[in-house]
Scaffold this motif. Structure first.
Motif, PDB file in Angstrom:
ATOM      1  N   SER A 267     -27.095 -40.333 -48.297  1.00  0.00           N
ATOM      2  CA  SER A 267     -26.232 -39.605 -49.216  1.00  0.00           C
ATOM      3  C   SER A 267     -27.029 -38.472 -49.846  1.00  0.00           C
ATOM      4  O   SER A 267     -28.255 -38.407 -49.735  1.00  0.00           O
ATOM      5  CB  SER A 267     -25.701 -40.535 -50.313  1.00  0.00           C
ATOM      6  OG  SER A 267     -26.773 -40.966 -51.144  1.00  0.00           O
ATOM      7  N   LYS A 268     -26.325 -37.597 -50.536  1.00  0.00           N
ATOM      8  CA  LYS A 268     -26.996 -36.505 -51.245  1.00  0.00           C
ATOM      9  C   LYS A 268     -27.925 -37.057 -52.314  1.00  0.00           C
ATOM     10  O   LYS A 268     -29.045 -36.558 -52.505  1.00  0.00           O
ATOM     11  CB  LYS A 268     -25.947 -35.579 -51.873  1.00  0.00           C
ATOM     12  CG  LYS A 268     -26.518 -34.352 -52.571  1.00  0.00           C
ATOM     13  CD  LYS A 268     -25.402 -33.474 -53.122  1.00  0.00           C
ATOM     14  CE  LYS A 268     -25.952 -32.251 -53.838  1.00  0.00           C
ATOM     15  NZ  LYS A 268     -24.885 -31.379 -54.387  1.00  0.00           N
ATOM     16  N   GLU A 269     -27.481 -38.096 -53.005  1.00  0.00           N
ATOM     17  CA  GLU A 269     -28.308 -38.709 -54.049  1.00  0.00           C
ATOM     18  C   GLU A 269     -29.590 -39.303 -53.463  1.00  0.00           C
ATOM     19  O   GLU A 269     -30.682 -39.107 -54.017  1.00  0.00           O
ATOM     20  CB  GLU A 269     -27.517 -39.798 -54.774  1.00  0.00           C
ATOM     21  CG  GLU A 269     -26.369 -39.281 -55.618  1.00  0.00           C
ATOM     22  CD  GLU A 269     -25.114 -38.972 -54.796  1.00  0.00           C
ATOM     23  OE1 GLU A 269     -25.113 -39.257 -53.567  1.00  0.00           O
ATOM     24  OE2 GLU A 269     -24.146 -38.460 -55.370  1.00  0.00           O
ATOM     25  N   ASP A 270     -29.469 -40.016 -52.350  1.00  0.00           N
ATOM     26  CA  ASP A 270     -30.644 -40.608 -51.721  1.00  0.00           C
ATOM     27  C   ASP A 270     -31.572 -39.531 -51.162  1.00  0.00           C
ATOM     28  O   ASP A 270     -32.806 -39.681 -51.196  1.00  0.00           O
ATOM     29  CB  ASP A 270     -30.228 -41.564 -50.606  1.00  0.00           C
ATOM     30  CG  ASP A 270     -29.633 -42.863 -51.137  1.00  0.00           C
ATOM     31  OD1 ASP A 270     -29.803 -43.144 -52.343  1.00  0.00           O
ATOM     32  OD2 ASP A 270     -28.987 -43.583 -50.357  1.00  0.00           O
ATOM     33  N   LEU A 271     -30.996 -38.468 -50.638  1.00  0.00           N
ATOM     34  CA  LEU A 271     -31.805 -37.358 -50.127  1.00  0.00           C
ATOM     35  C   LEU A 271     -32.599 -36.718 -51.260  1.00  0.00           C
ATOM     36  O   LEU A 271     -33.799 -36.446 -51.120  1.00  0.00           O
ATOM     37  CB  LEU A 271     -30.894 -36.328 -49.455  1.00  0.00           C
ATOM     38  CG  LEU A 271     -31.546 -35.020 -48.988  1.00  0.00           C
ATOM     39  CD1 LEU A 271     -32.666 -35.298 -47.995  1.00  0.00           C
ATOM     40  CD2 LEU A 271     -30.498 -34.084 -48.381  1.00  0.00           C
ATOM     41  N   PHE A 272     -31.943 -36.496 -52.390  1.00  0.00           N
ATOM     42  CA  PHE A 272     -32.629 -35.888 -53.539  1.00  0.00           C
ATOM     43  C   PHE A 272     -33.728 -36.809 -54.054  1.00  0.00           C
ATOM     44  O   PHE A 272     -34.833 -36.351 -54.376  1.00  0.00           O
ATOM     45  CB  PHE A 272     -31.612 -35.603 -54.636  1.00  0.00           C
ATOM     46  CG  PHE A 272     -32.129 -34.722 -55.744  1.00  0.00           C
ATOM     47  CD1 PHE A 272     -32.752 -33.523 -55.466  1.00  0.00           C
ATOM     48  CD2 PHE A 272     -31.972 -35.096 -57.071  1.00  0.00           C
ATOM     49  CE1 PHE A 272     -33.225 -32.697 -56.489  1.00  0.00           C
ATOM     50  CE2 PHE A 272     -32.433 -34.285 -58.102  1.00  0.00           C
ATOM     51  CZ  PHE A 272     -33.059 -33.086 -57.809  1.00  0.00           C
ATOM     52  N   THR A 273     -33.462 -38.097 -54.107  1.00  0.00           N
ATOM     53  CA  THR A 273     -34.481 -39.059 -54.538  1.00  0.00           C
ATOM     54  C   THR A 273     -35.678 -39.036 -53.598  1.00  0.00           C
ATOM     55  O   THR A 273     -36.833 -39.073 -54.045  1.00  0.00           O
ATOM     56  CB  THR A 273     -33.890 -40.477 -54.594  1.00  0.00           C
ATOM     57  OG1 THR A 273     -32.804 -40.510 -55.525  1.00  0.00           O
ATOM     58  CG2 THR A 273     -34.940 -41.492 -55.023  1.00  0.00           C
ATOM     59  N   ALA A 274     -35.421 -38.962 -52.299  1.00  0.00           N
ATOM     60  CA  ALA A 274     -36.507 -38.905 -51.317  1.00  0.00           C
ATOM     61  C   ALA A 274     -37.345 -37.644 -51.510  1.00  0.00           C
ATOM     62  O   ALA A 274     -38.577 -37.676 -51.387  1.00  0.00           O
ATOM     63  CB  ALA A 274     -35.942 -38.964 -49.900  1.00  0.00           C
ATOM     64  N   CYS A 275     -36.682 -36.536 -51.828  1.00  0.00           N
ATOM     65  CA  CYS A 275     -37.404 -35.285 -52.092  1.00  0.00           C
ATOM     66  C   CYS A 275     -38.305 -35.431 -53.315  1.00  0.00           C
ATOM     67  O   CYS A 275     -39.475 -35.022 -53.302  1.00  0.00           O
ATOM     68  CB  CYS A 275     -36.416 -34.145 -52.315  1.00  0.00           C
ATOM     69  SG  CYS A 275     -35.525 -33.602 -50.847  1.00  0.00           S
ATOM     70  N   ILE A 276     -37.756 -35.997 -54.386  1.00  0.00           N
ATOM     71  CA  ILE A 276     -38.534 -36.170 -55.610  1.00  0.00           C
ATOM     72  C   ILE A 276     -39.757 -37.042 -55.347  1.00  0.00           C
ATOM     73  O   ILE A 276     -40.878 -36.707 -55.756  1.00  0.00           O
ATOM     74  CB  ILE A 276     -37.662 -36.804 -56.718  1.00  0.00           C
ATOM     75  CG1 ILE A 276     -36.524 -35.863 -57.110  1.00  0.00           C
ATOM     76  CG2 ILE A 276     -38.510 -37.149 -57.945  1.00  0.00           C
ATOM     77  CD1 ILE A 276     -35.467 -36.513 -57.993  1.00  0.00           C
TER      78      ILE A 276
ATOM     79  N   ARG B 229     -41.347 -37.681 -52.532  1.00  0.00           N
ATOM     80  CA  ARG B 229     -42.344 -37.038 -51.668  1.00  0.00           C
ATOM     81  C   ARG B 229     -43.129 -35.988 -52.429  1.00  0.00           C
ATOM     82  O   ARG B 229     -44.369 -35.926 -52.336  1.00  0.00           O
ATOM     83  CB  ARG B 229     -41.668 -36.407 -50.452  1.00  0.00           C
ATOM     84  CG  ARG B 229     -42.675 -35.917 -49.415  1.00  0.00           C
ATOM     85  CD  ARG B 229     -42.037 -35.152 -48.278  1.00  0.00           C
ATOM     86  NE  ARG B 229     -41.615 -33.814 -48.680  1.00  0.00           N
ATOM     87  CZ  ARG B 229     -41.310 -32.847 -47.809  1.00  0.00           C
ATOM     88  NH1 ARG B 229     -41.356 -33.089 -46.499  1.00  0.00           N
ATOM     89  NH2 ARG B 229     -40.925 -31.660 -48.227  1.00  0.00           N
ATOM     90  N   GLU B 230     -42.431 -35.144 -53.185  1.00  0.00           N
ATOM     91  CA  GLU B 230     -43.112 -34.065 -53.890  1.00  0.00           C
ATOM     92  C   GLU B 230     -43.932 -34.579 -55.066  1.00  0.00           C
ATOM     93  O   GLU B 230     -44.983 -34.018 -55.382  1.00  0.00           O
ATOM     94  CB  GLU B 230     -42.092 -33.021 -54.353  1.00  0.00           C
ATOM     95  CG  GLU B 230     -41.311 -32.371 -53.221  1.00  0.00           C
ATOM     96  CD  GLU B 230     -42.194 -31.852 -52.099  1.00  0.00           C
ATOM     97  OE1 GLU B 230     -43.302 -31.340 -52.372  1.00  0.00           O
ATOM     98  OE2 GLU B 230     -41.776 -31.959 -50.923  1.00  0.00           O
ATOM     99  N   ALA B 231     -43.478 -35.639 -55.708  1.00  0.00           N
ATOM    100  CA  ALA B 231     -44.273 -36.245 -56.785  1.00  0.00           C
ATOM    101  C   ALA B 231     -45.573 -36.812 -56.231  1.00  0.00           C
ATOM    102  O   ALA B 231     -46.646 -36.639 -56.830  1.00  0.00           O
ATOM    103  CB  ALA B 231     -43.464 -37.343 -57.473  1.00  0.00           C
ATOM    104  N   ARG B 232     -45.473 -37.475 -55.100  1.00  0.00           N
ATOM    105  CA  ARG B 232     -46.676 -38.022 -54.466  1.00  0.00           C
ATOM    106  C   ARG B 232     -47.639 -36.908 -54.061  1.00  0.00           C
ATOM    107  O   ARG B 232     -48.860 -37.013 -54.258  1.00  0.00           O
ATOM    108  CB  ARG B 232     -46.279 -38.861 -53.255  1.00  0.00           C
ATOM    109  CG  ARG B 232     -47.459 -39.545 -52.551  1.00  0.00           C
ATOM    110  CD  ARG B 232     -46.981 -40.564 -51.544  1.00  0.00           C
ATOM    111  NE  ARG B 232     -46.138 -39.949 -50.517  1.00  0.00           N
ATOM    112  CZ  ARG B 232     -44.831 -40.143 -50.395  1.00  0.00           C
ATOM    113  NH1 ARG B 232     -44.189 -40.915 -51.249  1.00  0.00           N
ATOM    114  NH2 ARG B 232     -44.150 -39.556 -49.429  1.00  0.00           N
TER     115      ARG B 232
END
Length: 224
Positions: free
Chosen positions: A56-65, A67-70
């Motif tokens: 979903s868009k929500e899960d995609l955004f969470t995955a982005c956050i 990855r970039e936080a790491r």
């Protein structure tokens, strides 16, 4: 002779391409305005494939956050040179932070702006990243105080407060550097060092600033 079949791209590689595209779209257009169609087009895949991989868009955004936080925390940790003096360690850490945020402007927008303003689920991810960085900076400040004098007067709570202030200043300065033409990562790091180290340097050597003496609320009795 039949046409040679194109080699299938591994799922992990394809997923990273989707995340790259999503970070760019989310960072530039914002979470609400970003569409899965745009992300799929930029990634060079079909929209159903994006949903298949990332739900979903929500899960995609969470995955982005995530990855970039790491990536940001790893960049800061890797940038600090433990062989240097206290100011040298802070300097290399700040340069790593500002270099990473400058090179990854869309990712920084996702972490520092979009994720904080579109719901608790996303904000919690960024909070976890920030707490990790603050804890790391707290360790640096505490270790620096210990190295300068064997019996440091700097309490754990005070070190944590200094780290919180330093990280907050770095976040604000990264926003400023990103919108101010000509400011390099080195200049941003030097600006924060000039602002922070004058005080931290004295604190490390046991010369903390003291507030001015407050006037007495009750008159002092005069000896008769």
């Amino acid at each position: 002779m039949g046409a040679v079949k194109a080699r299938r791209m591994p799922r992990a590689v394809r997923e990273q391409q989707m995340l790259d595209a999503a970070v760019r779209i989310f960072g530039q257009r914002g979470y609400t305005a970003a569409s899965m169609d745009e992300i799929a087009e930029l990634a060079g895949v079909s929209k159903p494939l994006v949903y298949l991989y990332l739900n979903s868009k929500e899960d995609l955004f969470t995955a982005c956050i995530r990855r970039e936080a790491r990536a940001l925390t790893e960049a800061v940790r890797a940038g600090v040179r433990p062989d240097l003096s206290a100011d040298g360690q802070l300097w290399t850490g700040l340069r790593a932070f500002f270099t990473h945020t400058a090179r990854n402007a869309d990712a920084w927008a996702v972490l520092h702006l979009q994720a904080r303003t579109h719901g608790e689920r996303f904000a919690a991810e960024v909070t976890a990243m920030r707490e990790e960085i603050v804890a790391f900076v707290t360790q640096l400040i505490t270790a620096a105080a210990r190295d300068v004098h064997r019996d440091p007067h700097l309490s754990e709570g005070e070190a944590a407060g200094l780290a919180e202030a330093l990280v907050g200043a770095a976040e604000s300065l990264a926003d400023w550097a990103g919108t101010t033409e000509g400011v390099t990562a080195k200049q941003a790091a030097a600006t924060l060092m000039n602002f922070a180290w004058a005080g931290l340097g004295d604190l490390m050597t046991g010369r903390p600033w003291s507030p001015p003496r407050e006037p007495e609320t009750e008159p002092v009795a005069q000896a008769g």
